[in-house]
Design a protein around this motif. Sequence first.
Motif, PDB file in Angstrom:
ATOM      1  N   ARG A 113      25.787  28.138 134.864  1.00 21.52           N
ATOM      2  CA  ARG A 113      26.199  29.270 134.025  1.00 21.52           C
ATOM      3  C   ARG A 113      26.753  30.401 134.897  1.00 21.52           C
ATOM      4  NH1 ARG A 113      26.658  29.874 128.412  1.00 21.52           N
ATOM      5  NH2 ARG A 113      26.172  31.985 127.832  1.00 21.52           N
ATOM      6  N   GLN A 114      26.072  30.683 136.004  1.00 22.61           N
ATOM      7  CA  GLN A 114      26.541  31.733 136.904  1.00 22.61           C
ATOM      8  C   GLN A 114      27.857  31.327 137.558  1.00 22.61           C
ATOM      9  OE1 GLN A 114      23.389  32.746 139.638  1.00 22.61           O
ATOM     10  NE2 GLN A 114      21.994  33.345 137.990  1.00 22.61           N
ATOM     11  N   ARG A 115      27.991  30.058 137.928  1.00 25.06           N
ATOM     12  CA  ARG A 115      29.242  29.593 138.514  1.00 25.06           C
ATOM     13  C   ARG A 115      30.386  29.735 137.515  1.00 25.06           C
ATOM     14  NH1 ARG A 115      29.663  23.559 140.067  1.00 25.06           N
ATOM     15  NH2 ARG A 115      27.569  24.014 140.773  1.00 25.06           N
ATOM     16  N   ALA A 116      30.125  29.400 136.251  1.00 26.33           N
ATOM     17  CA  ALA A 116      31.162  29.534 135.230  1.00 26.33           C
ATOM     18  C   ALA A 116      31.593  30.992 135.082  1.00 26.33           C
ATOM     19  CB  ALA A 116      30.660  28.991 133.888  1.00 26.33           C
ATOM     20  N   VAL A 117      30.647  31.911 135.111  1.00 25.15           N
ATOM     21  CA  VAL A 117      30.974  33.332 135.007  1.00 25.15           C
ATOM     22  C   VAL A 117      31.811  33.777 136.202  1.00 25.15           C
ATOM     23  CG1 VAL A 117      30.003  35.664 135.063  1.00 25.15           C
ATOM     24  CG2 VAL A 117      29.031  33.966 133.531  1.00 25.15           C
ATOM     25  N   VAL A 118      31.424  33.370 137.411  1.00 24.77           N
ATOM     26  CA  VAL A 118      32.166  33.761 138.608  1.00 24.77           C
ATOM     27  C   VAL A 118      33.586  33.190 138.567  1.00 24.77           C
ATOM     28  CG1 VAL A 118      32.298  33.491 141.124  1.00 24.77           C
ATOM     29  CG2 VAL A 118      30.135  34.105 140.041  1.00 24.77           C
ATOM     30  N   ARG A 121      35.564  35.110 135.754  1.00 28.17           N
ATOM     31  CA  ARG A 121      35.764  36.540 136.036  1.00 28.17           C
ATOM     32  C   ARG A 121      36.610  36.768 137.282  1.00 28.17           C
ATOM     33  NH1 ARG A 121      36.159  40.647 134.733  1.00 28.17           N
ATOM     34  NH2 ARG A 121      34.702  41.939 135.842  1.00 28.17           N
ATOM     35  N   TYR A 122      36.323  36.061 138.365  1.00 26.53           N
ATOM     36  CA  TYR A 122      36.927  36.405 139.641  1.00 26.53           C
ATOM     37  C   TYR A 122      38.030  35.461 140.094  1.00 26.53           C
ATOM     38  CZ  TYR A 122      33.001  39.515 139.526  1.00 26.53           C
ATOM     39  OH  TYR A 122      32.106  40.467 139.125  1.00 26.53           O
ATOM     40  N   PHE A 123      38.008  34.211 139.664  1.00 29.67           N
ATOM     41  CA  PHE A 123      39.088  33.305 140.027  1.00 29.67           C
ATOM     42  C   PHE A 123      40.161  33.283 138.944  1.00 29.67           C
ATOM     43  CE2 PHE A 123      35.721  31.807 142.760  1.00 29.67           C
ATOM     44  CZ  PHE A 123      36.375  31.496 143.931  1.00 29.67           C
ATOM     45  N   GLU A 124      39.741  33.307 137.682  1.00 28.98           N
ATOM     46  CA  GLU A 124      40.698  33.315 136.577  1.00 28.98           C
ATOM     47  C   GLU A 124      41.066  34.725 136.137  1.00 28.98           C
ATOM     48  OE1 GLU A 124      42.383  30.781 135.297  1.00 28.98           O
ATOM     49  OE2 GLU A 124      41.436  29.562 136.844  1.00 28.98           O
ATOM     50  N   ASP A 125      40.394  35.732 136.677  1.00 30.16           N
ATOM     51  CA  ASP A 125      40.697  37.142 136.441  1.00 30.16           C
ATOM     52  C   ASP A 125      40.611  37.525 134.956  1.00 30.16           C
ATOM     53  OD1 ASP A 125      41.176  39.628 137.524  1.00 30.16           O
ATOM     54  OD2 ASP A 125      43.350  39.480 137.225  1.00 30.16           O
ATOM     55  N   LEU A 126      39.620  36.956 134.258  1.00 28.41           N
ATOM     56  CA  LEU A 126      39.390  37.332 132.864  1.00 28.41           C
ATOM     57  C   LEU A 126      38.530  38.593 132.819  1.00 28.41           C
ATOM     58  CD1 LEU A 126      38.598  33.912 131.127  1.00 28.41           C
ATOM     59  CD2 LEU A 126      40.792  35.067 131.346  1.00 28.41           C
ATOM     60  N   THR A 127      38.676  39.346 131.750  1.00 28.99           N
ATOM     61  CA  THR A 127      37.822  40.513 131.570  1.00 28.99           C
ATOM     62  C   THR A 127      36.428  40.039 131.177  1.00 28.99           C
ATOM     63  OG1 THR A 127      38.308  40.733 129.227  1.00 28.99           O
ATOM     64  CG2 THR A 127      39.798  41.880 130.769  1.00 28.99           C
ATOM     65  N   GLU A 128      35.473  40.971 131.178  1.00 21.41           N
ATOM     66  CA  GLU A 128      34.117  40.617 130.757  1.00 21.41           C
ATOM     67  C   GLU A 128      34.115  40.159 129.303  1.00 21.41           C
ATOM     68  OE1 GLU A 128      32.211  44.287 131.691  1.00 21.41           O
ATOM     69  OE2 GLU A 128      31.650  43.628 133.703  1.00 21.41           O
ATOM     70  N   ALA A 129      34.902  40.825 128.461  1.00 18.90           N
ATOM     71  CA  ALA A 129      34.970  40.446 127.041  1.00 18.90           C
ATOM     72  C   ALA A 129      35.582  39.064 126.864  1.00 18.90           C
ATOM     73  CB  ALA A 129      35.760  41.491 126.260  1.00 18.90           C
ATOM     74  N   GLN A 145      24.759  37.785 134.405  1.00 20.65           N
ATOM     75  CA  GLN A 145      24.972  36.541 135.133  1.00 20.65           C
ATOM     76  C   GLN A 145      25.857  36.782 136.360  1.00 20.65           C
ATOM     77  OE1 GLN A 145      23.641  33.281 134.470  1.00 20.65           O
ATOM     78  NE2 GLN A 145      22.305  34.634 133.319  1.00 20.65           N
ATOM     79  N   ALA A 146      26.876  37.628 136.221  1.00 20.08           N
ATOM     80  CA  ALA A 146      27.742  37.959 137.355  1.00 20.08           C
ATOM     81  C   ALA A 146      26.952  38.701 138.427  1.00 20.08           C
ATOM     82  CB  ALA A 146      28.938  38.786 136.889  1.00 20.08           C
ATOM     83  N   SER A 147      26.117  39.618 137.997  1.00 23.60           N
ATOM     84  CA  SER A 147      25.315  40.381 138.956  1.00 23.60           C
ATOM     85  C   SER A 147      24.372  39.464 139.724  1.00 23.60           C
ATOM     86  CB  SER A 147      24.523  41.461 138.214  1.00 23.60           C
ATOM     87  OG  SER A 147      23.650  42.128 139.081  1.00 23.60           O
ATOM     88  N   LYS A 148      23.706  38.570 139.011  1.00 21.42           N
ATOM     89  CA  LYS A 148      22.787  37.638 139.668  1.00 21.42           C
ATOM     90  C   LYS A 148      23.535  36.703 140.614  1.00 21.42           C
ATOM     91  CE  LYS A 148      19.442  37.645 135.889  1.00 21.42           C
ATOM     92  NZ  LYS A 148      18.912  36.878 134.760  1.00 21.42           N
ATOM     93  N   ALA A 149      24.709  36.230 140.175  1.00 21.47           N
ATOM     94  CA  ALA A 149      25.495  35.321 141.013  1.00 21.47           C
ATOM     95  C   ALA A 149      25.954  36.020 142.286  1.00 21.47           C
ATOM     96  CB  ALA A 149      26.694  34.792 140.232  1.00 21.47           C
ATOM     97  N   LEU A 150      26.457  37.234 142.150  1.00 19.19           N
ATOM     98  CA  LEU A 150      26.923  37.969 143.329  1.00 19.19           C
ATOM     99  C   LEU A 150      25.768  38.290 144.272  1.00 19.19           C
ATOM    100  CD1 LEU A 150      29.577  40.318 141.718  1.00 19.19           C
ATOM    101  CD2 LEU A 150      29.962  38.211 143.019  1.00 19.19           C
ATOM    102  N   ALA A 151      24.587  38.578 143.709  1.00 17.74           N
ATOM    103  CA  ALA A 151      23.418  38.835 144.556  1.00 17.74           C
ATOM    104  C   ALA A 151      23.053  37.582 145.353  1.00 17.74           C
ATOM    105  CB  ALA A 151      22.242  39.295 143.702  1.00 17.74           C
ATOM    106  N   LYS A 152      23.130  36.414 144.715  1.00 13.34           N
ATOM    107  CA  LYS A 152      22.827  35.164 145.425  1.00 13.34           C
ATOM    108  C   LYS A 152      23.877  34.868 146.490  1.00 13.34           C
ATOM    109  CE  LYS A 152      20.176  32.855 141.856  1.00 13.34           C
ATOM    110  NZ  LYS A 152      20.074  31.701 140.964  1.00 13.34           N
TER     111      LYS A 152
END
Length: 167
Positions: A113-118, A121-129, A145-152
């Motif tokens: 789930r965190q990988r999908a969010v990253v 958000r960051y590779f496909e450059d989609l907004t949070e919405a 999920q983005a916050s947790k992923a970036l922390a990891k």
Amino acid sequence: MRGDERGGFDDFVAARSGRLLRTAYLLTRDHGQAEDLLQTALTKAWFAWGRIDGDPEGYVRRILVNTYATWWRRKWRGEQATDVLPETGVPDRSTAVAEGNDLWHAMGRLPRRQRAVVVLRYFEDLTEAQTADVLGCTVGTVKSQASKALAKLRVDPALTDETGDRA
């Protein structure tokens, strides 16, 4: 735009399949599985093409993510125990290149789930919405999920040097 004409599907695939394949690869981290995932998503989109309002890329991207999640939930992963090991094949050089990148190792250790969010958000450059819409969750979930992923990723050993600083 309403996708009533099946001819529009061919134009859509020609124009967007490269970007969608990249998304599939970033989710699966395997070229073969990414191609299978995209093909499955496009097949599902073909049957729903007449019901898609507006730009169909978001709809197909959602199919990609949902199909990816469904594949992971399956209990059987394709491995079968045998007494005799099969012959080893020639390693795929593209996989070696991808695995040589520390970021891929770190991304592979994130929960799906965190990988999908990253990826969204960051590779496909989609907004949070937009990411929330694709994943079928709230914007708050995407943020957490983005916050947790970036922390990891910040503390992942593949992305830090021996002194603990970012590489």
